[in-house]
Each structure stands twice: as structure tokens, then as C-alpha cells.
Design an enzyme around this catalytic site. Structure first.
Site, PDB file in Angstrom:
ATOM      1  N   GLY A 159      51.475 -37.094  44.200  1.00 35.68           N
ATOM      2  CA  GLY A 159      52.454 -36.481  45.086  1.00 35.68           C
ATOM      3  C   GLY A 159      53.269 -37.504  45.854  1.00 35.68           C
ATOM      4  CB  SER A 160      53.816 -40.894  45.349  1.00 38.09           C
ATOM      5  OG  SER A 160      53.650 -40.927  43.940  1.00 38.09           O
ATOM      6  CB  THR A 161      58.655 -37.604  44.187  1.00 38.27           C
ATOM      7  OG1 THR A 161      58.281 -36.316  44.698  1.00 38.27           O
ATOM      8  CG2 THR A 161      58.093 -37.782  42.773  1.00 38.27           C
ATOM      9  N   GLY A 166      58.138 -38.125  51.150  1.00 32.59           N
ATOM     10  CA  GLY A 166      57.232 -38.017  52.281  1.00 32.59           C
ATOM     11  C   GLY A 166      56.248 -39.159  52.422  1.00 32.59           C
ATOM     12  CB  ILE A 167      52.786 -39.159  53.789  1.00 31.48           C
ATOM     13  CG1 ILE A 167      53.107 -38.710  55.216  1.00 31.48           C
ATOM     14  CG2 ILE A 167      51.596 -40.118  53.786  1.00 31.48           C
ATOM     15  CD1 ILE A 167      51.997 -37.897  55.880  1.00 31.48           C
ATOM     16  CE1 TYR A 198      47.851 -29.520  54.824  1.00 32.32           C
ATOM     17  CE2 TYR A 198      47.297 -29.610  57.161  1.00 32.32           C
ATOM     18  CZ  TYR A 198      47.775 -30.225  56.017  1.00 32.32           C
ATOM     19  OH  TYR A 198      48.175 -31.547  56.058  1.00 32.32           O
TER      20      TYR A 198
END
Length: 263
Positions: free
Chosen positions: A14-16, A18-19, A154
Site C-alpha cells: 500500500g505504498s503508492t 500517504g504514509i 478499525y
């Protein structure tokens, strides 16, 4: 401190944006070869090209895969059979009252936020153990300890990540492989900025809306603002380094002091 990760390979789920993207950029600057990940090829290509444009020395690659599924993880493993550093970052949040959450909300959150890291860690940890060195990092949240009533599902997943990370760290005792969790507080990622845009009052900037959100919803914050994604990436850059060899099984907070001490 000069951190050199030359010769190390990294996968950040999930690195495209944000953090996750900030973490990928940080580890690339530290000399690692970094595999970017997102669900679509277009988002992956855009992120890879932008990171290369920002740093001509960055060794950055990409794989499009949905890490919330077993098939998606298999696609990642095909693209990168072994890594030295795994950052389990992919995740999502969806504010919704408890009594409006259905079964799909619960299982969907668990698949993305927990099972992605379980599957990736299960696949990559044995190779790290064999080499006698490795780093696994779960990007959890202060919501793991300070369960938000507006998105209990969450908070549940983030608490689960702490349990998985601690149990895996103990499983890898004495191997040279460390496993830690990093717990950001409210952070100005794209998703949070979008949320702030929808909550801005007339004449209020996004930054001001973020401060108001923190004061109203996380009043125990000591920094009295949202964190920047780079501030989270700085912590991850350290914990992935050889300098952090005695840090394992830990929950490292970048929460601005939201969670009271001690925990």
C-alpha cells in the site's frame, strides 16, 4: 546517524500514496531497493515514476496487487520472491457507527489491515531467518490502544496487528530478524486530508481543520496537530536499520502523545 541500507531489498504494501509512499521514499533514500505496491497498475506506475523523478538515485520498482487477498500476495511473491525488509502498511479506515457496521465491514477491514500482513510475513520471514537478518514492521495506529468509537472495526484491526507483531517477534527469537509495530496518530495522509476537506468550516484551511479535529477528537495530543507522513517515515527508517538491532517486539509510537503514558 548515517543509515545505510545498500544491498537490502524492501517491500512496502500500500505504498503508492500517504504514509506508505513516504516510507518507501525514505528507505530508498537510505539506499535500499524498494518495491512499491498498489491495487492498480496506473497508480503503481505513477508512484514509481514520481519517486524516480524526485531522486535519480532511487532504486524503485513496482507491483500491482491487492494484498488483502491470497491471490494478490501470490502476485507480490512472484515479483519479489525474497526481501530483507517488509513493511506491512496497507490499510484503510471507514468511519461508521458501530450499529451500522455489517459483517462485510468487519471481515473487509480484517482482510486488508490484518491478513495482508499475516500472509506477507508468513511468506517472507523464513527467508530472513535463514539469512540471519531481517526487518518486519507493521504500521498499526494509536487507535489500537485508544479505540475510536467512530470506527471500532478499525481499532480492532490495529490491536490485532500488535498481537501478530509481538507473537511473530517472539517466534523469531534470537534469529537476527526483528518485528515491530509503529503506531502513528492522526496523520496528514491523502485519505485524512480528503476527510478534512469535507469537514472544513468556511474560511478554514485544511491544516486548521486538522488542528481542530485533533483538539476535538484526540484532546490528549501533546503536539496539538496532525503528524506529517514524513515524521512517521522517519521512525520506520530507523527501525528498519541495523542500528535498531535491539528493538523488537515493540510498539513504537509516533502519535504525538495522544496515548497516555504508560501503556
Amino acid at each position: 546517524m548515517n543509515i545505510d541500507l545498500s544491498g537490502k531489498t524492501v517491500f512496502v504494501s500500500g505504498s503508492t500514496k500517504g504514509i506508505g509512499r513516504a516510507i518507501a521514499a525514505q528507505l530508498a533514500r537510505q539506499g535500499a531497493a524498494v518495491m512499491i505496491n498498489g491495487r492498480t497498475q496506473a497508480s503503481v506506475d505513477t508512484a514509481v515514476n514520481e519517486l524516480r523523478d524526485a531522486d535519480e538515485n532511487a532504486e524503485v520498482f513496482g507491483v500491482a496487487a491487492d494484498c488483502s487477498t491470497a491471490a494478490g500476495v501470490e502476485a507480490v511473491l512472484k515479483a519479489a520472491p525474497e526481501v530483507d525488509i517488509l513493511v506491512n502498511n496497507v490499510g484503510f479506515f471507514d468511519p461508521k457507527p458501530f450499529f451500522d457496521l455489517d459483517d462485510d465491514d468487519w471481515t473487509g477491514a480484517f482482510d486488508v489491515n490484518v491478513m495482508s500482513g499475516v500472509r506477507l510475513s508468513r511468506a517472507y520471514a523464513p527467508g530472513m531467518k535463514e539469512k540471519g537478518w531481517g526487518r518486519i514492521v507493521f504500521i498499526s495506529s494509536e487507535s489500537a490502544l485508544n479505540i475510536p468509537t467512530e470506527m471500532v472495526q478499525y481499532g480492532m484491526t490495529k490491536t490485532a496487528q500488535l498481537a501478530v507483531a509481538r507473537g511473530l517477534a517472539q517466534t523469531l527469537r534470537g534469529t537476527g530478524v526483528t518485528v515491530n509495530s509503529v503506531l502513528p496518530g492522526p496523520t496528514k495522509s491523502e485519505g485524512v486530508i480528503d476527510m478534512m476537506e469535507g469537514q472544513r468550516k468556511d474560511g478554514e484551511s485544511v491544516d486548521d481543520a486538522g488542528v481542530r479535529f485533533v483538539r476535538e477528537n484526540r484532546p490528549t495530543s501533546i503536539i496539538d496537530r496532525m503528524a506529517e507522513v514524513q515524521e512517521v517515515a522517519n521512525m520506520v527508517g530507523y527501525v528498519c536499520s541495523p542500528a535498531a538491532s535491539a528493538t523488537t517486539g515493540a510498539g513504537l509510537r509516533v502519535d504525538g502523545g495522544v496515548v497516555g503514558y504508560p501503556v
